[in-house]
Scaffold this motif. Sequence first.
Motif, PDB file in Angstrom:
ATOM      1  N   LEU A  30       0.841  -1.200   0.000  1.00  0.00           N
ATOM      2  CA  LEU A  30       0.000   0.000   0.000  1.00  0.00           C
ATOM      3  C   LEU A  30       0.869   1.241   0.000  1.00  0.00           C
ATOM      4  N   VAL A  74      -8.488 -12.938   2.857  1.00  0.00           N
ATOM      5  CA  VAL A  74      -8.691 -11.656   3.540  1.00  0.00           C
ATOM      6  C   VAL A  74      -7.818 -11.587   4.789  1.00  0.00           C
ATOM      7  N   LYS A  75      -7.802 -12.693   5.530  1.00  0.00           N
ATOM      8  CA  LYS A  75      -7.020 -12.734   6.768  1.00  0.00           C
ATOM      9  C   LYS A  75      -5.530 -12.525   6.480  1.00  0.00           C
ATOM     10  N   VAL A 129      -4.959  -8.705   5.546  1.00  0.00           N
ATOM     11  CA  VAL A 129      -5.041  -7.743   6.653  1.00  0.00           C
ATOM     12  C   VAL A 129      -3.920  -7.972   7.670  1.00  0.00           C
ATOM     13  N   ALA A 130      -3.496  -9.238   7.822  1.00  0.00           N
ATOM     14  CA  ALA A 130      -2.405  -9.524   8.755  1.00  0.00           C
ATOM     15  C   ALA A 130      -1.100  -8.940   8.231  1.00  0.00           C
ATOM     16  N   GLN A 131      -1.002  -8.813   6.921  1.00  0.00           N
ATOM     17  CA  GLN A 131       0.223  -8.284   6.337  1.00  0.00           C
ATOM     18  C   GLN A 131       0.199  -6.753   6.288  1.00  0.00           C
ATOM     19  N   LEU A 132      -0.930  -6.187   5.875  1.00  0.00           N
ATOM     20  CA  LEU A 132      -0.981  -4.736   5.633  1.00  0.00           C
ATOM     21  C   LEU A 132      -1.554  -3.925   6.791  1.00  0.00           C
ATOM     22  N   ALA A 133      -2.135  -4.586   7.772  1.00  0.00           N
ATOM     23  CA  ALA A 133      -2.821  -3.877   8.863  1.00  0.00           C
ATOM     24  C   ALA A 133      -3.887  -2.948   8.320  1.00  0.00           C
ATOM     25  N   ILE A 134      -4.764  -3.502   7.473  1.00  0.00           N
ATOM     26  CA  ILE A 134      -5.891  -2.710   6.972  1.00  0.00           C
ATOM     27  C   ILE A 134      -7.201  -3.385   7.359  1.00  0.00           C
ATOM     28  N   ASN A 135      -8.285  -2.639   7.190  1.00  0.00           N
ATOM     29  CA  ASN A 135      -9.609  -3.133   7.532  1.00  0.00           C
ATOM     30  C   ASN A 135     -10.009  -4.286   6.601  1.00  0.00           C
ATOM     31  N   PRO A 136     -10.530  -5.383   7.157  1.00  0.00           N
ATOM     32  CA  PRO A 136     -10.935  -6.511   6.311  1.00  0.00           C
ATOM     33  C   PRO A 136     -11.938  -6.112   5.215  1.00  0.00           C
ATOM     34  N   ASN A 137     -12.820  -5.163   5.530  1.00  0.00           N
ATOM     35  CA  ASN A 137     -13.804  -4.743   4.529  1.00  0.00           C
ATOM     36  C   ASN A 137     -13.158  -4.148   3.284  1.00  0.00           C
ATOM     37  N   LYS A 161     -14.047  -5.506  -0.347  1.00  0.00           N
ATOM     38  CA  LYS A 161     -14.548  -4.596  -1.381  1.00  0.00           C
ATOM     39  C   LYS A 161     -13.731  -4.752  -2.664  1.00  0.00           C
TER      40      LYS A 161
END
Lengths: 136, 287
Positions: free
Chosen positions: A12, A46-47, A50-58, A62
């Motif tokens: 990101l 998804v998991k 988000v575990a890699q980027l520290a972003i919201n799962p939604n 999306k």
Amino acid sequence: MNGVEGVIEFHLDSRSGVSPYLQLVQQVRQALLLGVLEAGDRLPTVKEVVAQLAINPNTVLKAYRELERDGLASAKPGVGTFVTATLADESLAAHGPLREGLRAWLAAARKAGLDEESIEALFLSTFRTPVTEENE
Amino acid sequence: MTPVIAAKGLGMRYGRRWALSDCDLEIPPGRVAGLVGPNGAGKTTLMNLMAGQLTPTTGTIEVLGSRPADRPEQLARVGFVAQETPTYAGLTVGEHLRLGAKLNPRWDQAVAEERLRRLGLDHGQRAGQLSGGQRAQLALTLGIAKRPELLILDEPVAALDPLARREFLQALMEAVAEHAFSVVMSSHLLADLERVCDYLVLLVSSRLEVAGEVEELLATHWLITGVRREDPPEGAEVISASHTGRQSTLLVRSATPISEPGWLASQVSLEDIVLAHMGRPALEVAA
């Protein structure tokens, strides 16, 4: 935490001004165009993302929904999201020669004294000029 | 669906000072809500009200459809990690887990063990000897293993270095993806919140200034510049304004894109939106 176990890894750019979900979509499209991703490949879960980027799962959901809408991916509940189409097609074979041509062009531009900024400006302005002489 | 938080006319007074007043708030379920605002704006008071640690002076608050901390079953549904990552310095990591298991009917020992293994934490280590990042991760482990429907975190990353902060948020988001609980989290670090949150609650001077879906806030706020003028474009609410002799720069809220001739509109980051709203009531008071 180890890297994502899928075929690709997302990243990101928080200063790009492009929303995170769109960055994910673009990175999948790019990987498809470059032939890094092929039909049948599983996208990171998804998991994993988000575990890699520290972003919201939604955000990931999306992005994957948009890829599904574009017919590029499909979700198999409980298994993951899979690439269903490829964007590279036959044009991928042309990448090698085109890259060679581009390298030669860049070398010529540097030889002519253009710096990075001028090269980029020249490329972008040419790229964005409507092509009118294509019918010759 | 029942909102995670439903507050009506919520207020809290300490002596003569209102720490929070007139708060109407509804947070939908399944969100990671960021609670922001200047120091002393009422964030910790609101979180303590959510967790049932305080009784409101006025109004009502419901958490997951019930009064906070009303019954043991209600307590089990809500996890609360208070400021300064509460752990007991004299207790070992293993003793923290045993305490968690004893106090929480829905305790998930497997989740707790798995997280400790990945963090490389030993059952025998005392909490007092852990680094700040490890203590925060231990507190988060206890919060997650409780298997709550809502996890409330008060400034969980404030004291952490950037790496520990990122690791904490990675772990939190992974747990949200896996167990699908709602989160309310306060923080000053707007860049972090922009990645992690999909709902934003902004308190300023003990009042609710903004609450809404992050996506919607981003889609309805615009930075517009143009030749100096006092009147904003039609239908736009001015959040902040600055003028030079010739130019006006406004941050406005508008449901539709600004397309009036003479104004140049661009989108703004969540950070800019928050900062503009934070400055607003102060300006009004000063005027």
